[in-house]
Each structure stands twice: as C-alpha cells, then as structure tokens.
Design a protein around this motif. Structure first.
Motif, PDB file in Angstrom:
ATOM      1  N   GLY A 188     -69.229 140.640 -22.425  1.00 34.26           N
ATOM      2  CA  GLY A 188     -70.243 140.443 -21.404  1.00 34.26           C
ATOM      3  C   GLY A 188     -71.454 141.297 -21.685  1.00 34.26           C
ATOM      4  N   CYS A 189     -72.476 141.095 -20.866  1.00 33.42           N
ATOM      5  CA  CYS A 189     -73.726 141.819 -21.077  1.00 33.42           C
ATOM      6  C   CYS A 189     -74.487 141.900 -19.761  1.00 33.42           C
ATOM      7  N   SER A 190     -75.162 143.013 -19.556  1.00 29.87           N
ATOM      8  CA  SER A 190     -76.109 143.114 -18.448  1.00 29.87           C
ATOM      9  C   SER A 190     -77.498 143.297 -19.043  1.00 29.87           C
ATOM     10  N   ASN A 191     -78.444 142.558 -18.535  1.00 31.41           N
ATOM     11  CA  ASN A 191     -79.763 142.582 -19.161  1.00 31.41           C
ATOM     12  C   ASN A 191     -80.521 143.842 -18.751  1.00 31.41           C
ATOM     13  N   ILE A 192     -81.742 143.949 -19.208  1.00 29.11           N
ATOM     14  CA  ILE A 192     -82.569 145.129 -18.949  1.00 29.11           C
ATOM     15  C   ILE A 192     -82.560 145.463 -17.455  1.00 29.11           C
ATOM     16  N   SER A 193     -82.304 146.693 -17.161  1.00 31.07           N
ATOM     17  CA  SER A 193     -82.207 147.219 -15.798  1.00 31.07           C
ATOM     18  C   SER A 193     -80.954 146.738 -15.069  1.00 31.07           C
ATOM     19  N   GLY A 194     -80.131 145.952 -15.727  1.00 31.72           N
ATOM     20  CA  GLY A 194     -78.883 145.516 -15.118  1.00 31.72           C
ATOM     21  C   GLY A 194     -79.033 144.465 -14.055  1.00 31.72           C
ATOM     22  N   GLY A 195     -80.165 143.765 -14.040  1.00 34.29           N
ATOM     23  CA  GLY A 195     -80.402 142.806 -12.975  1.00 34.29           C
ATOM     24  C   GLY A 195     -79.607 141.525 -13.096  1.00 34.29           C
ATOM     25  N   ARG A 196     -79.136 141.213 -14.273  1.00 33.20           N
ATOM     26  CA  ARG A 196     -78.384 139.974 -14.462  1.00 33.20           C
ATOM     27  C   ARG A 196     -77.254 140.231 -15.438  1.00 33.20           C
ATOM     28  N   THR A 197     -76.107 139.676 -15.144  1.00 32.69           N
ATOM     29  CA  THR A 197     -74.954 139.864 -16.006  1.00 32.69           C
ATOM     30  C   THR A 197     -74.390 138.516 -16.430  1.00 32.69           C
ATOM     31  N   SER A 198     -73.740 138.502 -17.567  1.00 32.96           N
ATOM     32  CA  SER A 198     -73.049 137.316 -18.055  1.00 32.96           C
ATOM     33  C   SER A 198     -71.738 137.772 -18.675  1.00 32.96           C
ATOM     34  N   TYR A 199     -70.740 136.895 -18.623  1.00 38.44           N
ATOM     35  CA  TYR A 199     -69.400 137.252 -19.057  1.00 38.44           C
ATOM     36  C   TYR A 199     -68.803 136.168 -19.930  1.00 38.44           C
ATOM     37  N   ALA A 200     -67.929 136.587 -20.821  1.00 40.47           N
ATOM     38  CA  ALA A 200     -67.112 135.630 -21.555  1.00 40.47           C
ATOM     39  C   ALA A 200     -66.125 134.970 -20.590  1.00 40.47           C
ATOM     40  N   ASN A 201     -65.806 133.726 -20.853  1.00 41.28           N
ATOM     41  CA  ASN A 201     -64.899 132.995 -19.955  1.00 41.28           C
ATOM     42  C   ASN A 201     -63.549 133.693 -19.812  1.00 41.28           C
ATOM     43  N   SER A 202     -63.113 134.361 -20.864  1.00 38.69           N
ATOM     44  CA  SER A 202     -61.787 134.975 -20.844  1.00 38.69           C
ATOM     45  C   SER A 202     -61.681 136.154 -19.887  1.00 38.69           C
ATOM     46  N   VAL A 203     -62.827 136.699 -19.465  1.00 33.04           N
ATOM     47  CA  VAL A 203     -62.779 137.890 -18.617  1.00 33.04           C
ATOM     48  C   VAL A 203     -63.585 137.761 -17.335  1.00 33.04           C
ATOM     49  N   LYS A 204     -64.311 136.689 -17.149  1.00 32.51           N
ATOM     50  CA  LYS A 204     -65.313 136.637 -16.076  1.00 32.51           C
ATOM     51  C   LYS A 204     -64.727 136.778 -14.688  1.00 32.51           C
ATOM     52  N   ASP A 205     -63.476 136.445 -14.495  1.00 31.50           N
ATOM     53  CA  ASP A 205     -62.876 136.581 -13.161  1.00 31.50           C
ATOM     54  C   ASP A 205     -62.131 137.910 -12.994  1.00 31.50           C
ATOM     55  N   ARG A 206     -62.112 138.726 -14.047  1.00 32.35           N
ATOM     56  CA  ARG A 206     -61.340 139.966 -13.995  1.00 32.35           C
ATOM     57  C   ARG A 206     -62.170 141.219 -14.293  1.00 32.35           C
ATOM     58  N   PHE A 207     -63.237 141.064 -15.056  1.00 30.29           N
ATOM     59  CA  PHE A 207     -64.048 142.214 -15.469  1.00 30.29           C
ATOM     60  C   PHE A 207     -65.392 142.175 -14.752  1.00 30.29           C
ATOM     61  N   ALA A 208     -65.937 143.348 -14.500  1.00 28.56           N
ATOM     62  CA  ALA A 208     -67.252 143.437 -13.866  1.00 28.56           C
ATOM     63  C   ALA A 208     -68.032 144.600 -14.465  1.00 28.56           C
ATOM     64  N   MET A 209     -69.284 144.346 -14.782  1.00 24.62           N
ATOM     65  CA  MET A 209     -70.160 145.368 -15.338  1.00 24.62           C
ATOM     66  C   MET A 209     -71.085 145.894 -14.247  1.00 24.62           C
ATOM     67  N   SER A 210     -71.435 147.143 -14.389  1.00 25.44           N
ATOM     68  CA  SER A 210     -72.391 147.736 -13.470  1.00 25.44           C
ATOM     69  C   SER A 210     -73.100 148.870 -14.194  1.00 25.44           C
ATOM     70  N   ARG A 211     -74.124 149.411 -13.542  1.00 24.34           N
ATOM     71  CA  ARG A 211     -74.865 150.526 -14.115  1.00 24.34           C
ATOM     72  C   ARG A 211     -75.216 151.520 -13.017  1.00 24.34           C
ATOM     73  N   ASP A 212     -75.303 152.761 -13.428  1.00 21.21           N
ATOM     74  CA  ASP A 212     -75.875 153.794 -12.582  1.00 21.21           C
ATOM     75  C   ASP A 212     -77.043 154.369 -13.380  1.00 21.21           C
ATOM     76  N   ASN A 213     -78.225 153.888 -13.109  1.00 23.54           N
ATOM     77  CA  ASN A 213     -79.377 154.293 -13.920  1.00 23.54           C
ATOM     78  C   ASN A 213     -79.692 155.775 -13.752  1.00 23.54           C
ATOM     79  N   ALA A 214     -79.380 156.323 -12.601  1.00 26.17           N
ATOM     80  CA  ALA A 214     -79.633 157.750 -12.391  1.00 26.17           C
ATOM     81  C   ALA A 214     -78.747 158.600 -13.297  1.00 26.17           C
ATOM     82  N   LYS A 215     -77.584 158.082 -13.655  1.00 24.99           N
ATOM     83  CA  LYS A 215     -76.660 158.803 -14.528  1.00 24.99           C
ATOM     84  C   LYS A 215     -76.741 158.304 -15.965  1.00 24.99           C
ATOM     85  N   ASN A 216     -77.630 157.343 -16.221  1.00 23.95           N
ATOM     86  CA  ASN A 216     -77.742 156.775 -17.574  1.00 23.95           C
ATOM     87  C   ASN A 216     -76.385 156.298 -18.081  1.00 23.95           C
ATOM     88  N   THR A 217     -75.652 155.636 -17.214  1.00 26.02           N
ATOM     89  CA  THR A 217     -74.291 155.223 -17.543  1.00 26.02           C
ATOM     90  C   THR A 217     -74.056 153.778 -17.137  1.00 26.02           C
TER      91      THR A 217
END
Length: 124
Positions: free
Chosen positions: A49-78
């Motif tokens: 999967g991938c989150s675009n610049i600033s994390g505003g949009r995410t996309s996932y592989a079909n094999s994980v899209k219902d189980r995995f989730a991406m997020s960001r904490d920009n204040a922690k650069n993580t």
C-alpha cells in the motif's frame, strides 16, 4: 538525506495484530509519498500500500486492504502500518519506502529511500 527506520515487527499468532512504525530521521515526511512492501523468503518484494504526499490518500493491495491500514503522524515524522487478522502468509520482512514529491507506485523502482526492514512472523 532522508533516512527511514522501521520498527514493531515480531512473532505473533494467526489472527493477532501488529503495528509497524517507519520513522524518518529529522526530515518531514509531508513532502513524500510513503509505501509499504513485504518480502517473503525467496520471493520478490511485494507492494502492500501507499499513502500519498501528506498522507491525504491511501491505496492498498487487494490482499491486505480489509486488514491493513496506513496512517501518519507528521508531527513525529512517522508513518504507521496497522496490521490486523494476520495470517501465516503475511510472514516476511516489511519495508517502508518514500519518494519525494512523487506519486504512489505499486513497484519498488520509483521509491528512492528505504528503511532496513523489520521481520514479521505469523505462526502458531
């Protein structure tokens, strides 16, 4: 120069959860698209999967899209990868990768910054 460090891997049983972290060393991730990949033993690196610049949009592989989730904490650069309902086939080394001002890509080539990887083993 952006450096990425993954953490959070480990050994879990099927059905359990893990959260992986991808921390950048000093530089903000806001200007980067961040992807996650998995490499199983003897296999090629697979896009999860991938989150675009600033994390505003995410996309996932079909094999994980219902189980995995991406997020960001920009204040922690993580960036994070929350993995639920893990299966034995999720076993592998997990990598985060970043591309400056670039679009999300489903192949490794466009990403020019990589972490060292963290091992995830799902086994009973």
């Amino acid at each position: 120069h952006l450096q990425l460090v993954e953490s959070g891997g480990g050994l879990v049983e099927p059905g359990e959860s893990l959260r992986l972290s991808c921390a950048s060393s000093g530089l903000s991730l806001e200007a980067y698209s961040v992807g996650w990949f998995r490499q199983a033993p003897g296999k090629e690196r697979t896009w999860l999967g991938c989150s675009n610049i600033s994390g505003g949009r995410t996309s996932y592989a079909n094999s994980v899209k219902d189980r995995f989730a991406m997020s960001r904490d920009n204040a922690k650069n993580t960036a994070y990868l929350e993995m639920n309902s893990l299966k034995p086939e999720d076993t592998g080394v997990y990598f985060c990768a970043a591309v400056f001002a670039g679009q999300c890509a489903e192949v490794p080539g466009p990403y020019d910054h990589w972490g060292q990887g963290t091992q995830v083993t799902v086994s009973s």
